[in-house]
Design a protein around this motif. Structure first.
Motif, PDB file in Angstrom:
ATOM      1  N   GLY A   1       5.277  37.768  13.308  1.00  0.00           N
ATOM      2  CA  GLY A   1       4.769  38.042  11.981  1.00  0.00           C
ATOM      3  C   GLY A   1       5.769  37.748  10.883  1.00  0.00           C
ATOM      4  O   GLY A   1       5.441  37.783   9.709  1.00  0.00           O
TER       5      GLY A   1
ATOM      6  N   THR B   1      -0.635  44.529  20.402  1.00  0.00           N
ATOM      7  CA  THR B   1      -0.166  44.189  19.054  1.00  0.00           C
ATOM      8  C   THR B   1       1.340  44.326  18.907  1.00  0.00           C
ATOM      9  O   THR B   1       1.924  43.773  17.990  1.00  0.00           O
ATOM     10  CB  THR B   1      -0.824  45.106  17.997  1.00  0.00           C
ATOM     11  OG1 THR B   1      -0.533  46.470  18.332  1.00  0.00           O
ATOM     12  CG2 THR B   1      -2.318  44.886  17.937  1.00  0.00           C
TER      13      THR B   1
ATOM     14  N   ASN C   1       5.526  47.704  12.892  1.00  0.00           N
ATOM     15  CA  ASN C   1       5.605  46.651  11.872  1.00  0.00           C
ATOM     16  C   ASN C   1       6.977  46.472  11.237  1.00  0.00           C
ATOM     17  O   ASN C   1       7.101  45.722  10.295  1.00  0.00           O
ATOM     18  CB  ASN C   1       4.586  46.888  10.746  1.00  0.00           C
ATOM     19  CG  ASN C   1       3.194  46.511  11.168  1.00  0.00           C
ATOM     20  OD1 ASN C   1       2.894  46.556  12.348  1.00  0.00           O
ATOM     21  ND2 ASN C   1       2.368  46.148  10.222  1.00  0.00           N
TER      22      ASN C   1
ATOM     23  N   GLY D   1       4.002  42.669  11.307  1.00  0.00           N
ATOM     24  CA  GLY D   1       2.574  42.900  11.523  1.00  0.00           C
ATOM     25  C   GLY D   1       2.274  42.765  12.989  1.00  0.00           C
ATOM     26  O   GLY D   1       3.082  43.142  13.837  1.00  0.00           O
ATOM     27  N   ILE D   2       1.120  42.225  13.270  1.00  0.00           N
ATOM     28  CA  ILE D   2       0.682  42.071  14.649  1.00  0.00           C
ATOM     29  C   ILE D   2       1.494  40.963  15.317  1.00  0.00           C
ATOM     30  O   ILE D   2       1.703  39.900  14.747  1.00  0.00           O
ATOM     31  CB  ILE D   2      -0.816  41.688  14.675  1.00  0.00           C
ATOM     32  CG1 ILE D   2      -1.643  42.683  13.858  1.00  0.00           C
ATOM     33  CG2 ILE D   2      -1.316  41.569  16.105  1.00  0.00           C
ATOM     34  CD1 ILE D   2      -1.610  44.092  14.366  1.00  0.00           C
TER      35      ILE D   2
ATOM     36  N   TYR E   1       2.461  38.067  18.286  1.00  0.00           N
ATOM     37  CA  TYR E   1       1.765  37.028  19.046  1.00  0.00           C
ATOM     38  C   TYR E   1       1.856  37.359  20.519  1.00  0.00           C
ATOM     39  O   TYR E   1       2.838  37.950  20.940  1.00  0.00           O
ATOM     40  CB  TYR E   1       2.402  35.654  18.783  1.00  0.00           C
ATOM     41  CG  TYR E   1       2.059  35.077  17.436  1.00  0.00           C
ATOM     42  CD1 TYR E   1       0.808  34.479  17.236  1.00  0.00           C
ATOM     43  CD2 TYR E   1       2.954  35.131  16.378  1.00  0.00           C
ATOM     44  CE1 TYR E   1       0.480  33.947  15.993  1.00  0.00           C
ATOM     45  CE2 TYR E   1       2.627  34.610  15.142  1.00  0.00           C
ATOM     46  CZ  TYR E   1       1.390  34.012  14.948  1.00  0.00           C
ATOM     47  OH  TYR E   1       1.059  33.495  13.737  1.00  0.00           O
TER      48      TYR E   1
ATOM     49  N   ARG F   1      -1.781  38.131  17.598  1.00  0.00           N
ATOM     50  CA  ARG F   1      -2.059  37.696  16.218  1.00  0.00           C
ATOM     51  C   ARG F   1      -3.022  36.511  16.152  1.00  0.00           C
ATOM     52  O   ARG F   1      -3.662  36.286  15.132  1.00  0.00           O
ATOM     53  CB  ARG F   1      -0.727  37.342  15.555  1.00  0.00           C
ATOM     54  CG  ARG F   1      -0.772  37.308  14.049  1.00  0.00           C
ATOM     55  CD  ARG F   1       0.622  36.974  13.500  1.00  0.00           C
ATOM     56  NE  ARG F   1       0.636  36.968  12.052  1.00  0.00           N
ATOM     57  CZ  ARG F   1       1.025  37.988  11.292  1.00  0.00           C
ATOM     58  NH1 ARG F   1       1.430  39.105  11.867  1.00  0.00           N
ATOM     59  NH2 ARG F   1       1.016  37.908   9.985  1.00  0.00           N
TER      60      ARG F   1
ATOM     61  N   ALA G   1      -6.837  41.733  19.682  1.00  0.00           N
ATOM     62  CA  ALA G   1      -5.592  42.443  19.403  1.00  0.00           C
ATOM     63  C   ALA G   1      -5.802  43.949  19.549  1.00  0.00           C
ATOM     64  O   ALA G   1      -6.639  44.526  18.881  1.00  0.00           O
ATOM     65  CB  ALA G   1      -5.112  42.113  17.997  1.00  0.00           C
TER      66      ALA G   1
ATOM     67  N   ASN H   1       1.944  48.415  16.176  1.00  0.00           N
ATOM     68  CA  ASN H   1       1.911  47.456  15.068  1.00  0.00           C
ATOM     69  C   ASN H   1       0.511  47.377  14.479  1.00  0.00           C
ATOM     70  O   ASN H   1      -0.479  47.603  15.164  1.00  0.00           O
ATOM     71  CB  ASN H   1       2.321  46.065  15.554  1.00  0.00           C
ATOM     72  CG  ASN H   1       3.812  45.987  15.799  1.00  0.00           C
ATOM     73  OD1 ASN H   1       4.537  46.952  15.553  1.00  0.00           O
ATOM     74  ND2 ASN H   1       4.253  44.845  16.307  1.00  0.00           N
TER      75      ASN H   1
ATOM     76  N   GLN I   1      -4.947  41.532  11.655  1.00  0.00           N
ATOM     77  CA  GLN I   1      -5.520  40.959  12.878  1.00  0.00           C
ATOM     78  C   GLN I   1      -5.882  42.010  13.927  1.00  0.00           C
ATOM     79  O   GLN I   1      -6.446  41.669  14.970  1.00  0.00           O
ATOM     80  CB  GLN I   1      -4.531  39.956  13.499  1.00  0.00           C
ATOM     81  CG  GLN I   1      -4.198  38.770  12.605  1.00  0.00           C
ATOM     82  CD  GLN I   1      -3.087  39.092  11.618  1.00  0.00           C
ATOM     83  OE1 GLN I   1      -2.466  40.154  11.653  1.00  0.00           O
ATOM     84  NE2 GLN I   1      -2.831  38.155  10.711  1.00  0.00           N
TER      85      GLN I   1
ATOM     86  N   ASN J   1      -6.677  48.725   9.070  1.00  0.00           N
ATOM     87  CA  ASN J   1      -5.630  47.834   9.600  1.00  0.00           C
ATOM     88  C   ASN J   1      -4.631  48.561  10.494  1.00  0.00           C
ATOM     89  O   ASN J   1      -3.675  47.972  10.954  1.00  0.00           O
ATOM     90  CB  ASN J   1      -4.926  47.092   8.455  1.00  0.00           C
ATOM     91  CG  ASN J   1      -3.971  47.987   7.680  1.00  0.00           C
ATOM     92  OD1 ASN J   1      -3.972  49.216   7.852  1.00  0.00           O
ATOM     93  ND2 ASN J   1      -3.164  47.377   6.832  1.00  0.00           N
TER      94      ASN J   1
END
Ligand SMILES: [Ca+2]
Ligand SMILES: [Ca+2]
Ligand SMILES: [Ca+2]
Ligand SMILES: [Ca+2]
Length: 765
Positions: free
Chosen positions: A328, A356, A361, A369-370, A372, A375, A381, A396, A400, A479
């Motif tokens: 992220g 996630t 975060n 953020g989220i 990979y 993401r 996710a 996180n 996404q 979120n």
């Protein structure tokens, strides 16, 4: 960048728990860190990356960090871990691959399972530069370094020495009753956050049954699995090692040498008949194991991308990836190879689910953020929740996130009770871990149950889980928790786990008083398929104890007419009640008075008649009679349903006798008769008419009979009752003479004599 599962709170007492850690993995050695100290320890977390070599079988090299150097990171300096000396390249169709590779000082190392995709060997240290150059080649779809994602290595966990017995009750994530008896663990009775902060798995198990035979396959791309754990007996249909050491170790060695994979696999699909079941417990829900992470929990993207394609080609319905890297930050874009592999999986209706990440975060000081691959839009996710149904402190979040599941979090007592319990990799026991890694396989398990219960499309499975989740935190999607925490029962059955029962008391009830009305509530039901209990109220308090019933099909007898409100309350096994009312209309039968005999009388004669009535109801009755001569309506005694009429009329004339019988429920019936009372003169006249009209008599006889009657009539006109009496007696004598001379039948003679005697009586009354 990495993320790893974390210990959200202090560790359980050593006396109660054996703490396990991976030897050589010094970064996360004890003492375990509190949540607060963990955040402060991020530089330590990263500084330790070079220590990966100590517990890696891939020997990855961390770039951007000097070994042992103090670390101060900002976004631009975020480290990226890659596999040294190789890159991933996908060529466009028709590309002269080896020629292009050579132009960039690269050569093919191996094909990947993704079509047109190869691992190229490049000089160590030039991976990123060569990948960047290749990316600009029009014949190259993408080129990227082989980044390393992570499971949660060295995750603090506690193992438990489990006695025989069902310890599923320690699985608050499956069924959170509010407390757990953990005396066996030395923790006493544990308060578990919030009642029902769970995935309603217990209800699902109850619904599908212990022998649920639906089929599905979950691919676990992780650190491998403890193949001999009883939790996985008969569950593993295949596995493959995707690491670069397969030449020496063999592709068939997917034994878990780290612990993460066994734990994740167990959460998803442990058998239902072991101490701690998994979400997809059915014996025909199988596990496909892709070992893409080494003993240090390092997972090269090339391995994961290959494993995704392999899983999709080998029967997987769901692919669980409790691994990732924090992409992220401005440096991170995720792996195009991984994304392409997931697109391939989706094209085969295989659903990838991804964690996630566990950085709240804020990995290494920047806001991300989220992670990979979560993401990527291709992967579902999954965030983590606590046993209080809130976002786990580490989970996180961001645009996404799609859904959440229990991943556990810390608790005030500092025990692992609030973590997720699942199989251990080093023995046939179990251990607690916490993280989005633990949340993700719950979603994978649910997805497998959905495939196993008939869904076939990945998009449908995904949508179903989102639509049926229990919304948490801000209303609707948010979120932090996405659509909310999964609800397995609602997803599988389409019904609310605590659905109220349906009370169906029936309708159209009608009947008569004193006759039992049969009610039928058997159409009542619980949407959850549970038995219901019945409580009827017939709306007839006068009936006392009989006014209620607990039968499904009770009968009730009403004694009064009316429209009754009947109430049926059904209660399901969970104590949830529903009430529905219906109506019973009870009619009154009006008394039906039978015909009454009328009479033709002479003044002085008494009118009498017997009568009766019918009324099937359990009533009481009153009756009146009006004899129609102005004497008014008077009470009429009843003897059961019979009565007797008796009246003496003072005046001649025609009178209507009216009898009315009323019940005590507003019903009444009447019957009438006509009573004619003649004067003596009228009686003589009637006798005369009868004589003149009698058949079979000759005119001589008629004249002989008429004469005394006319004389009697004239005497009465003069008020001479004595003469009239004598003349009526003369008429009788004449009748008898006619009978003797056979001018008249004996019966006719008797009739005329009777008439004459009644007239005589009336004259002399
Ligand atoms: Ca529940
Ligand atoms: Ca929400
Ligand atoms: Ca219910
Ligand atoms: Ca009646």
């Amino acid at each position: 960048m990495l993320f790893s599962a974390r210990e959200p709170g202090p560790s359980p007492p050593l006396s109660a728990i054996r703490r396990s850690k991976i030897a050589g993995c010094r970064r996360f050695g004890p003492p375990p860190l509190s949540r607060t100290s963990m955040k402060r320890a991020f530089p330590l977390f990263l500084a330790g990356v070079t220590g990966l070599s100590a517990c890696s079988d891939l020997s990855p090299v961390a770039t951007g960090l000097g070994a042992g150097a103090p670390v101060s990171l900002n976004a631009s300096e975020a480290p990226v871990e890659i596999v040294p000396g190789q890159i991933i390249v996908r060529f466009r169709p028709g590309a002269a691959r080896s020629e292009i590779a050579q132009q960039h000082r690269a050569h093919k190392k191996s094909d990947m399972l993704l079509e047109r995709t190869e691992i190229l060997e490049v000089p160590v240290g030039e991976e990123a530069a060569i990948a960047a150059q290749l990316s600009k080649n029009p014949n190259v779809e993408f080129a990227e370094t082989d980044e390393i994602m992570r499971v949660g290595p060295c995750e603090t966990s506690v193992s438990c020495d489990l006695p025989n017995g069902d310890l599923a009750l320690w699985k608050w994530d499956l069924h959170n009753t509010g407390t757990m008896d953990m005396a066996l663990q030395g923790w006493g009775t544990v308060t578990t956050g919030k009642v029902d902060a769970d995935i309603d798995w217990a209800e699902t198990y109850d619904h599908l049954g212990p022998d649920f035979a639906g089929s599905a396959v979950i691919a676990i791309l992780d650190t491998g699995i403890r193949t001999t754990h009883p939790a996985f007996a008969g569950k593993i249909v295949g596995g493959r090692r995707f690491l670069s050491d397969t030449v020496t170790v063999g592709t068939g060695n997917y034994t878990d040498d780290q612990g993460h994979g066994s734990h994740v696999a167990g959460i998803a699909a442990s058998r239902g008949d072991v101490r701690i079941p998994g979400v997809a417990y059915g014996t025909n829900i199988k596990l496909l194991i892709g070992k893409v992470c080494n003993s240090a929990g390092s997972c090269p993207n090339s391995a994961t991308a290959n494993a995704i394609v392999w899983a999709a080609n080998n029967g997987a319905n769901v692919i669980n990836m409790s691994l990732g890297a924090f992409g992220g930050n401005p440096d991170g874009t995720g792996s195009a190879a991984q994304q392409a592999a997931m697109q391939y999986a989706l094209s085969k209706e295989v659903l990838p689910v991804c964690a996630t990440g566990n950085d709240d975060n804020k990995p290494n000081g920047y806001t991300g953020g989220i992670g990979y691959p979560a993401r990527f839009p291709e992967c579902m996710a999954v965030g983590a929740t606590s046993w209080s149904d809130t976002k786990a402190s580490y989970s996180n979040y961001g645009a996404q996130i799609e859904i959440s599941a229990p991943g556990g979090d810390g608790n005030s007592k500092g025990t692992a009770a609030s973590f997720i319990l699942a199989p251990l990799h080093s023995s046939n026991s179990y251990t607690w871990k916490t993280g989005t890694s633990m949340a993700t396989p719950q979603v994978a398990g649910l997805a497998a149950l959905l495939y196993a219960t008939g869904m076939t499309r990945a998009a449908d499975v995904r949508a179903r889980m989102i639509q049926t989740a229990d919304d948490l935190e801000a209303p609707g999607w948010d979120n932090r928790t996405g659509a909310g925490r999964i609800n397995v029962y609602r997803a599988v059955t389409g019904k609310d786990p605590n659905a109220a029962p349906v009370a169906a008391p029936g309708s159209g009830y009608a009947g008569n008083k004193g006759v039992a009305v049969q009610f039928d509530g058997s159409a009542s039901n619980d949407p959850n398929g549970k038995p219901v209990t019945f409580a009827w109220n017939f709306g007839d308090p006068a009936s006392g104890a009989a006014n209620s019933s607990t039968l499904a099909t009770p009968a009730h007898t009403y004694l009064r007419a009316g429209s009754y409100m009947v109430t049926l309350t059904v209660t399901d096994a969970a104590g949830i009640a529903s009430t529905t009312t219906t109506t019973a209309v009870i009619a009154n039968i009006a008394p039906n008075v039978s015909a009454i005999s009328g009479a033709t009388l002479l003044l002085g004669e008494r009118y009498t008649a017997a009568g009766s009535f019918a009324d099937a109801d359990p009533d009481t009755w009153t009756a009146t009679v009006n004899y129609g001569d102005g004497t008014g309506t008077q009470g009429l005694a009843l003897n059961g349903k019979s009565f007797s009429l008796s009246h003496g009329y003072a005046a001649a004339g025609t009178h209507t006798v009216l009898v009315t019988v009323a019940d005590d429920d507003g019903g009444a019936g009447t019957s009438s008769a006509s009573v004619t009372v003649m004067t003596p003169q009228q009686g003589i006249h009637a006798t005369l008419i009868a004589a003149v009209g009698a058949s079979g008599m000759n005119s001589g006889t008629v004249t002989a009979l008429s004469a005394p009657l006319q004389a009697a009539s004239e005497s009465l006109d003069r008020g001479n009752r004595t003469a009239a009496t004598e003349q009526m007696q003369a008429f009788i004598n004449q009748v008898e003479a006619q009978v003797r001379s056979r001018q008249m039948t004996a019966a006719m003679g008797a009739d005329f004599s009777a008439r004459a005697n009644r007239v005589i009586a009336s004259i002399n009354r």
